[in-house]
Design a protein around this motif. Sequence first.
Motif, short mmCIF file in Angstrom:
data_model
loop_
_atom_site.label_atom_id
_atom_site.label_comp_id
_atom_site.label_asym_id
_atom_site.label_seq_id
_atom_site.Cartn_x
_atom_site.Cartn_y
_atom_site.Cartn_z
N ARG A 1 -15.55 -8.03 -5.30
CA ARG A 1 -15.99 -6.82 -4.76
C ARG A 1 -14.90 -6.37 -3.75
N ASN A 2 -14.64 -7.19 -2.94
CA ASN A 2 -13.37 -6.97 -1.89
C ASN A 2 -12.13 -6.55 -2.55
N GLN A 3 -11.99 -7.40 -3.53
CA GLN A 3 -10.49 -7.19 -4.35
C GLN A 3 -10.62 -5.78 -4.97
N LEU A 4 -11.66 -5.58 -5.76
CA LEU A 4 -11.88 -4.18 -6.47
C LEU A 4 -11.68 -3.01 -5.43
N THR A 5 -12.37 -3.14 -4.46
CA THR A 5 -12.51 -2.20 -3.05
C THR A 5 -11.30 -1.91 -2.57
N LEU A 6 -10.42 -3.00 -2.41
CA LEU A 6 -8.87 -2.78 -1.86
C LEU A 6 -7.96 -2.17 -2.80
N LEU A 7 -8.08 -2.53 -3.99
CA LEU A 7 -7.35 -1.98 -5.01
C LEU A 7 -7.71 -0.50 -5.29
N LEU A 8 -9.00 0.16 -5.18
CA LEU A 8 -9.36 1.40 -5.34
C LEU A 8 -8.77 2.05 -4.02
N LEU A 9 -8.80 1.42 -2.94
CA LEU A 9 -8.16 2.08 -1.60
C LEU A 9 -6.94 2.37 -1.69
N ALA A 10 -6.25 1.19 -2.31
CA ALA A 10 -4.73 1.17 -2.33
C ALA A 10 -4.41 2.20 -3.34
N ALA A 11 -4.92 2.46 -4.38
CA ALA A 11 -4.79 3.64 -5.34
C ALA A 11 -4.96 4.90 -4.77
N PHE A 12 -5.77 5.11 -4.03
CA PHE A 12 -6.07 6.38 -3.46
C PHE A 12 -5.04 6.48 -2.48
N ALA A 13 -4.70 5.77 -1.60
CA ALA A 13 -3.73 5.88 -0.40
C ALA A 13 -2.29 6.13 -1.24
N LEU A 14 -2.34 5.60 -2.39
CA LEU A 14 -1.12 5.76 -3.05
C LEU A 14 -0.78 7.22 -3.80
N VAL A 15 -1.74 7.61 -4.03
CA VAL A 15 -1.69 9.06 -4.74
C VAL A 15 -1.72 9.96 -3.35
N THR A 16 -2.36 9.84 -2.35
CA THR A 16 -2.43 10.85 -1.56
C THR A 16 -1.22 10.78 -0.50
N GLY A 17 -1.19 9.38 0.25
CA GLY A 17 -0.13 9.32 1.19
C GLY A 17 1.25 9.18 0.43
N GLY A 18 1.43 8.39 -0.77
CA GLY A 18 2.51 8.20 -1.27
C GLY A 18 3.20 9.48 -1.93
N ILE A 19 2.40 10.14 -2.35
CA ILE A 19 3.08 11.43 -2.83
C ILE A 19 3.65 12.54 -1.66
N TRP A 20 2.99 12.46 -0.57
CA TRP A 20 3.25 13.22 0.44
C TRP A 20 4.62 12.68 1.17
N LEU A 21 4.53 11.29 1.33
CA LEU A 21 5.70 10.47 1.92
C LEU A 21 7.00 10.57 0.98
N ALA A 22 6.89 10.58 -0.31
CA ALA A 22 7.89 10.72 -1.32
C ALA A 22 8.57 12.10 -1.33
N ASP A 23 7.58 13.14 -1.01
CA ASP A 23 8.26 14.41 -1.06
C ASP A 23 8.94 14.74 0.29
N ARG A 24 8.63 14.34 1.47
CA ARG A 24 9.24 14.37 2.62
C ARG A 24 10.56 13.56 2.44
N LEU A 25 10.46 12.42 2.02
CA LEU A 25 11.94 11.57 1.77
C LEU A 25 12.69 12.47 1.08
N LEU A 26 12.28 12.86 -0.16
CA LEU A 26 13.39 13.42 -0.86
C LEU A 26 13.96 14.68 -0.22
N LEU A 27 13.09 15.48 0.31
CA LEU A 27 13.83 16.61 0.94
C LEU A 27 14.60 16.39 2.07
N ARG A 28 14.54 15.18 2.68
CA ARG A 28 15.57 14.73 3.65
C ARG A 28 16.64 13.99 3.02
#
Length: 312
Positions: free
Chosen positions: A80-107
């Motif tokens: 259960r912990n592993q599944l929860t962590l993977l789901l949270l990591a996937a959510f963070a990657l989609v939200t924060g990862g895309i935002w961070l990648a956009d800022r890095l590319l612009l810079r």
Amino acid sequence: SDLKLARLISVDVEQRSADILKQRRAQFQAALSARVASPLSPAFWRSWKSSALDDWERLKSLGEDMQSAILDATATSRGRNQLTLLLLAAFALVTGGIWLADRLLLRVLPPRLPQGRLRRTLLASAEVIVNVLIVAIAVKLAWSGLRLDDANDERLHVLANACVKMAAYGAFVVSLGYALLSFKRSSWRLLPISDALARNLRPYPWWLAASSSLGGLAIEISATAGLSLSSEVLIHIVFALLISVITLLGLRQLRELDQVDPDAAADADSEQKTDAEQAPSGFTRPLWFALLSAAAGICVIAILGLLASGYV
């Protein structure tokens, strides 16, 4: 003797595999031009109604496989912990990862790219590629928490791969749409349109991505669950109509086009523009833009006519 027999069987398997591939190509070509009962006719709905109950049972069977995989993955606290962590990591990657990648590319990229149209095109291409990779990795990461068994969960493996492909395709459509519109940074906009029209068209990449990706996923689920032909045809009809309606709404927005000069927009590469630069007036719509809009309208009308006549 056993080795000779094994070699003969191997050769026979290769020949049969080649024959199957040829047959599949022939069936695919035939299916492209196949005609079914029109969705406007009672015969189509009678056929779908007669197989709907069996299709529902097949979908329930696939759902039970999914439920069983989730229960197996969460049977222990570690799972259960592993599944929860993977789901949270996937959510963070989609939200924060895309935002961070956009800022890095612009810079990072603009100072290293040549001036003019090529700079905006290369930056948009980089954003599309990075976003597609991030979304595909995130969906793959979320599915990896189920720890599917290769032998017993073959259908779920197919479903997982379909989810990754459709999510990547949806990310491609949204990223490309946002790169073309660039409603937040008009100086990087690839299309010769006004700020007001770019804002009005903002939801359309999402709508098109959702409808086309969900349609593709529904077709994959239909094939995996073994649904009847009438149900699969109905899925094609529903999502083709949905995409056609979205396209027509988008074309309606283009009728109110407050066009800007594409050459003037191409020469503006800075992040900040004056009000006079952002809203030039007195220019006509480019011919290529008008031709593409007209072609899209003709295609939508043709699609509606083909659907009504049974060519889904």
